[in-house]
Motif scaffolding. Structure first.
Motif, PDB file in Angstrom:
ATOM      1  N   TRP A 263       0.929  -1.058   0.120  1.00 50.03           N
ATOM      2  CA  TRP A 263       0.957   0.030  -0.198  1.00 50.03           C
ATOM      3  C   TRP A 263       1.188   1.402  -0.162  1.00 50.03           C
ATOM      4  N   ARG A 264       0.163   2.353  -0.979  1.00 45.15           N
ATOM      5  CA  ARG A 264       1.468   3.827  -0.854  1.00 45.15           C
ATOM      6  C   ARG A 264       0.052   5.047  -0.807  1.00 45.15           C
ATOM      7  N   PHE A 265       0.362   5.902   0.276  1.00 45.54           N
ATOM      8  CA  PHE A 265       1.008   6.553   0.595  1.00 45.54           C
ATOM      9  C   PHE A 265       1.203   7.800  -0.324  1.00 45.54           C
ATOM     10  N   VAL A 266       0.976   8.691  -1.238  1.00 48.48           N
ATOM     11  CA  VAL A 266       1.247   9.704  -1.546  1.00 48.48           C
ATOM     12  C   VAL A 266       0.393  10.970  -1.683  1.00 48.48           C
ATOM     13  N   VAL A 267       1.756  12.119  -0.804  1.00 47.50           N
ATOM     14  CA  VAL A 267       2.097  13.630  -1.009  1.00 47.50           C
ATOM     15  C   VAL A 267       2.589  14.942  -1.772  1.00 47.50           C
ATOM     16  N   ASP A 268       1.882  15.140  -2.854  1.00 48.66           N
ATOM     17  CA  ASP A 268       2.548  15.716  -3.783  1.00 48.66           C
ATOM     18  C   ASP A 268       2.055  17.456  -3.689  1.00 48.66           C
TER      19      ASP A 268
END
Length: 422
Positions: free
Chosen positions: A138-143
């Motif tokens: 699982w990956r949580f991404v913040v740009d």
């Protein structure tokens, strides 16, 4: 006597029931606590990938989780609250141009707060969760994207937070061409093939180096290599374009524009060397020198038409300060990625072919000056050397080189810092 006995027995019975209830409550409490601990997931890793004027923060986890991301001021900070998750190790900020330091604090229960100190004003462009795929968790991404002070201050505070429990995530992330949503607002991956532009050097009226023994034209060797490498990369799933597929002359700057037109993720120019010393032999790789990069950045910053500097982004509405920062960030970012790619080429090539000493070299080649595309120039060997001229004419030898380049490209795109960008 009988009445007293009943009263006593009733009292004893009610006391027993109270003890049972208390014991049951304690058992429930401990069971609930244990279940709560079991249900908590783990953040196993974090990485930061540098992009043009922005960074992508990726948390890897063993399960999906709720989150809340927002900005705070004095000092400038990005705050990410992560709910019902443990963080097993200290998270370190990778080298980048927007985030200085990372700290992890504990909220109530299993909830954590991750604080990123910002070097420059920035806004949260998007935040989303990605389901596991291939060998990814699982990956949580913040740009996070560079912005003006005014835009930053307008987005400070929890009221502007992006949260897993709000519509902000869907509204913002759905504008990305890389992801789409189903009717339940679940994010699903829509893999995009990596785009590579290969540039066979010279062509047409420009033959390039000419073999000292077999009179081999460099332009023919580079075109053959370009076609062979293109076929090999396409079998691996890449989208590949050639700046030329026939014997035509293309100006150097036009080759860069072709790479930008195709929105290349990687650009490689293909050449063969020549020297007065007929004994000189070996492969080398060039990337843009820092001096040439700085000079080019300054020239780009002075251009009146800022629309086509970086991937078609219109800079005309930005202040000079923001434009200068964006161009500098882009040049530095591309130069660092180019060096990383060159390192992978050298590591793969040394397993099978002769290399020059100091194989990775730096120069101001015009074809390496795209400010927004990682670029390298491969010198496959010396046509002025009899044995290398003979080798470069052989398809089997060029395919050996192409195999090493393909492996280097695979490793480059699988590098955690680069993979975080896709």
């Amino acid at each position: 006597m009988c009445d007293d006995s009943k009263t006593y027995n009733g009292f004893m019975m009610s006391g027993f029931i109270r003890k049972i209830l208390m014991l049951t409550a304690l058992v429930c409490f401990f069971v609930f606590t244990a279940v709560s601990q079991v249900c908590a997931g783990n953040i196993t890793n974090m990485r930061i990938g540098q992009q043009v004027g922005s960074v992508r923060i990726v948390f890897e986890a063993d399960k999906a989780f709720d989150y809340k991301a927002f900005l705070l001021n004095d000092p400038k900070r990005l705050v990410v609250d992560i709910f019902n998750m443990d963080i097993k190790k200290t998270l370190q900020s990778d080298d980048n141009n927007l985030i200085a330091n990372t700290r992890v604090g504990k909220l109530d229960g299993n909830n954590k707060r991750v604080v990123f100190d910002l070097k420059k004003p920035a806004i949260i462009k998007k935040a989303f969760m990605l389901k596991p795929q291939s060998n990814m968790k699982w990956r949580f991404v913040v740009d996070v994207m560079l912005c003006s002070e005014r835009d930053y201050k307008a987005k400070v505070g929890a009221k502007h937070a992006l949260s897993s429990n709000s519509d902000n995530e869907t509204k913002i992330a759905s504008t990305s061409s890389d992801w789409f949503f189903d009717t339940k607002s679940d994010i699903k991956s829509k893999p995009r093939k990596k785009i590579i532009v290969l540039d066979p050097g010279h062509g047409g009226k420009d033959p390039g180096a000419i073999g000292a023994y077999g009179k081999t034209y460099e332009k023919n060797i580079t075109l053959a290599m370009g076609k062979e490498l293109k076929a090999m990369l396409e079998k691996k799933g890449y989208t590949v374009y050639l700046t030329r597929s026939t014997d035509v002359f293309i100006p150097l700057r036009q080759r860069v524009k072709i790479a930008q037109k195709y929105k290349a993720d990687l650009f490689m120019s293909i050449h063969a060397d020549s020297a007065l010393n007929r004994n000189a032999k070996g492969l080398s790789v060039y990337t843009l020198s820092e001096k040439a990069s700085d000079k080019e950045a300054a020239a780009l910053a002075e251009r009146e038409n800022k629309v086509d500097i970086i991937g078609g982004v219109d800079f005309s509405e930005n202040s000079k300060e923001i434009n200068d920062i964006l161009i500098s960030l882009s040049q530095t970012d591309s130069r660092n990625k180019s060096s990383k790619f060159a390192t992978y080429i050298v590591n793969e090539m040394k397993k099978s072919v002769k290399l020059l000493n100091d194989t990775h070299r730096f120069a101001g080649f015009a074809v390496l000056k795209a400010p927004d595309i990682p670029s390298a120039l491969l010198e496959m060997g010396y046509l002025s050397n009899k044995s290398e001229e003979s080798l470069l004419k052989q398809s089997s030898y060029r395919k050996k080189l192409a195999t090493s380049v393909t492996q280097a490209i695979d490793k480059y795109f699988n590098d955690p810092e680069i993979a975080a960008l896709y």
